[in-house]
Design a protein around this motif. Structure first.
Motif, PDB file in Angstrom:
ATOM      1  N   SER A   1     -14.221  -3.415  15.947  1.00  0.00           N
ATOM      2  CA  SER A   1     -14.483  -3.344  14.508  1.00  0.00           C
ATOM      3  C   SER A   1     -15.969  -3.343  14.182  1.00  0.00           C
ATOM      4  CB  SER A   1     -13.812  -4.524  13.795  1.00  0.00           C
ATOM      5  OG  SER A   1     -12.419  -4.484  13.957  1.00  0.00           O
TER       6      SER A   1
ATOM      7  N   ASN B   1     -13.083   8.513   7.804  1.00  0.00           N
ATOM      8  CA  ASN B   1     -13.496   7.559   6.787  1.00  0.00           C
ATOM      9  C   ASN B   1     -13.002   7.933   5.400  1.00  0.00           C
ATOM     10  OD1 ASN B   1     -15.038   5.839   8.459  1.00  0.00           O
ATOM     11  ND2 ASN B   1     -16.566   7.455   8.616  1.00  0.00           N
TER      12      ASN B   1
ATOM     13  N   VAL C   1     -16.289   2.925   5.040  1.00  0.00           N
ATOM     14  CA  VAL C   1     -14.964   2.577   5.531  1.00  0.00           C
ATOM     15  C   VAL C   1     -13.932   3.220   4.634  1.00  0.00           C
ATOM     16  CG1 VAL C   1     -13.380   0.694   6.047  1.00  0.00           C
ATOM     17  CG2 VAL C   1     -15.798   0.417   6.464  1.00  0.00           C
TER      18      VAL C   1
ATOM     19  N   ALA D   1     -11.721   3.376   2.152  1.00  0.00           N
ATOM     20  CA  ALA D   1     -11.150   2.568   1.088  1.00  0.00           C
ATOM     21  C   ALA D   1     -10.224   3.400   0.239  1.00  0.00           C
ATOM     22  CB  ALA D   1     -12.259   1.997   0.208  1.00  0.00           C
TER      23      ALA D   1
ATOM     24  N   VAL E   1     -10.145  -3.960   7.502  1.00  0.00           N
ATOM     25  CA  VAL E   1     -10.284  -2.992   6.414  1.00  0.00           C
ATOM     26  C   VAL E   1      -9.420  -3.387   5.226  1.00  0.00           C
ATOM     27  CG1 VAL E   1      -9.870  -0.604   5.733  1.00  0.00           C
ATOM     28  CG2 VAL E   1     -10.935  -1.092   7.937  1.00  0.00           C
TER      29      VAL E   1
ATOM     30  N   ARG F   1     -11.088  -4.556   1.666  1.00  0.00           N
ATOM     31  CA  ARG F   1     -10.715  -3.725   0.517  1.00  0.00           C
ATOM     32  C   ARG F   1     -10.098  -4.582  -0.586  1.00  0.00           C
ATOM     33  NH1 ARG F   1      -6.381   0.029   2.343  1.00  0.00           N
ATOM     34  NH2 ARG F   1      -8.053   1.312   3.163  1.00  0.00           N
TER      35      ARG F   1
END
Length: 536
Positions: free
Chosen positions: A154, A287, A351, A353, A405, A409
């Motif tokens: 990560s 991404n 990332v 999202a 993630v 988020r």
């Protein structure tokens, strides 16, 4: 759990179990309570010679890990022999790698109807082949390369090679090694991934690792197991049918998969030389994909606002920059849907999202606006207390095995909901943002408290961020087919909401955000279905 081993390692939870024993997440009391992995030696064999061979394999892994020093291999900590009661236990301590293995990553992709792209596979090969070059230079063959034994770390999005339990230290004068293990004389290596010389004859060469790595890439590219990609009767791979890739990469993989070890590449450097370059516009990980907003299964309506297929040439910056952990929120408004750029531990990366929906609504294509550069906040680092708070948050999330993630988020969503005026800018390390940084950390801590109170199973927590309407439809079909006994989908909704409402009172039923609160709803429901099936 909570047991202390060797007056040093406190067991946090079990990570998994295999043929040779269990693995645990532990806290090292001698290393500032750093988390690590403890691998227990407890092979499921009975014959004395088999037990001895299994013990040799365990000791081999310890000796090899002591020798190997590479940033993409778990660092060896200690090898322990402890007595608990009247029984001796052998334990190996090594680095804990935070991230998902490639089998888990593929499963997430498949839930979205996707697999890995050719560009991603080329990047994976470019990043993992130097690791094989290193271990081979130490006369070590891994012998068990598969999606399960590669973790995407990560912190830096680099692949890490794990599980050296099947390694072979090759003597300089011998090109192969042979062993039989357990009562049924099984050879080490995973069927479908290991080459014929390894599975049938127990022979192993450096090129055996290249074969397994090539099979791994085909599985990631197609989303299918090796048996679906290979005709064992004719001894051919389904090139151009199940496997559709560029001719350049196909030629490289064909040579890695040659039947005779002597026909394969003999060094990792040879493969790297022949690999095509990934396209500039394709990042190692996806991404940005389709952005959708929708409602979780319990709702009666699906959101009608659907946004964008991202322009193919748009890409997000993913290089590593040492920024503090708390610099999280940053958004660009896209038609009312926020694209959140998250900042990870010691790095900042764009990332995903985006909300991957499960609707069948056709998504129109629009271009993504230019994303501004993040301001450099290093002029005044966060306080020691903030660093300590953030370290605790990270540790708690890791212990609960909640995907990073999803968690970040969710916290960002809660933060922006509370501070809508902050959308469009990041938090800086300046003193005027100290209260906001503390607020973000407080929201993160509160969310962890809720997730702990939910008392979800490990499997349910691990899948947070990956649940979809498909899961709910599967439960509905199982209920209709009588697979849940007399338990109905209406009862599942009722029981799930009863627990969910206790955790998050005030959330409007039927209108839960698919990627945040809705994921917890699904997780509660998943545990309920599991309990009904098991009769508990």
């Amino acid at each position: 759990m909570g047991q202390v081993v060797n007056h040093r390692y406190r067991i946090i939870r079990q990570l998994g179990q295999g043929g040779f024993g269990r693995t645990y997440l532990a806290e090292d009391g001698d290393q500032s309570h750093q988390t690590c992995v403890l691998k227990e030696f407890a092979p499921q064999v009975q014959q004395k010679q088999d037990l001895q061979k299994a013990k040799e394999l365990f000791e081999r892994e310890a000796s090899v890990l002591k020798k190997l020093q590479h940033p993409q291999i778990p660092r060896f900590h200690a090898s322990l022999q402890v007595k608990i009661g009247s029984k001796d236990f052998f334990l190996l301590a090594q680095d804990y790698i935070d991230g998902d293995n490639y089998s888990q990553l593929l499963e997430k992709r498949q839930s979205q109807g996707k697999a890995f792209s050719e560009e991603e596979i080329i990047t994976l090969l470019q990043n993992i082949l130097p690791v094989l070059s290193y271990i081979h230079s130490q006369d070590v063959v891994h012998r068990d390369i598969s999606p399960d034994n590669l973790i995407l770390r990560s912190s830096d999005q680099m692949p890490v090679l794990i599980d050296f339990g099947g390694v072979k230290q090759l003597p300089a004068s011998q090109g192969f090694w042979f062993t039989k293990l357990a009562v049924n004389h099984t050879l080490l290596g995973k069927k479908g991934y290991a080459p014929e010389e390894q599975l049938r004859h127990g022979k192993v060469f450096f090129s055996s690792d290249f074969y397994s790595l090539a099979v791994t890439t085909l599985v990631l590219l197609t989303g299918k197991e090796p048996q679906k990609l290979y005709d064992s009767y004719q001894g051919i791979w389904y090139w151009g049918k199940e496997i559709n890739i560029s001719i350049t990469l196909e030629n490289v993989l064909k040579k890695m998969l040659a039947y005779k070890p002597s026909d394969r590449y003999q060094t990792a450097e040879q493969i790297l030389k022949d690999l095509p370059s990934p396209t500039i516009t394709q990042a190692p990980t996806t991404n940005v994909t389709k952005i959708k907003t929708m409602i979780v299964a319990p709702g009666r309506k699906r959101a009608q606002t659907v946004i964008s297929k991202i322009h193919s040439k748009t890409q997000l910056v993913t290089q590593s920059i040492p920024l503090p952990i708390w610099i999280r929120p940053f958004a660009v408004s896209l038609g009312g849907t926020a694209l959140v750029v998250l900042v990870g531990v010691g790095t900042w990366a764009a990332v995903n999202a985006v909300i991957t929906g499960v609707t069948s609504i056709k998504v129109p294509s629009i271009s993504l606006p230019q994303i501004p550069q993040l301001p450099n906040p290093l002029s005044k680092p966060a306080s020691d207390k903030q660093r300590e708070d953030n370290t605790q948050i990270i540790s708690r999330r890791q212990q609960l095995e909640i995907p990073e993630v999803f968690f970040t988020r969710f916290v960002d969503s809660l933060f922006y909901t509370k501070n809508p005026e902050l959308r469009g800018r990041s938090l800086t390390s300046k003193s005027e943002d100290a209260a906001l940084r503390n607020e973000w950390s407080s929201i993160a801590s509160d969310l962890l408290n809720k997730l702990e109170q939910a008392n979800l199973s490990t499997a349910a927590r691990q899948k947070l961020g990956s649940y979809s309407q498909k899961d709910y439809e599967n439960w509905r079909q199982q209920a209709r087919a009588g697979q849940l006994g007399n338990y109905t989908i209406s009862q599942l909704n009722k029981d799930t909401y009863q627990k969910f409402d206790q955790l998050f009172p005030g959330q409007q039923r039927g209108k839960l955000n698919q990627q945040t609160f809705g994921q917890i709803w699904y997780a509660i429901a998943a545990d309920k279905v599991s309990k009904v099936k098991s009769g508990t």
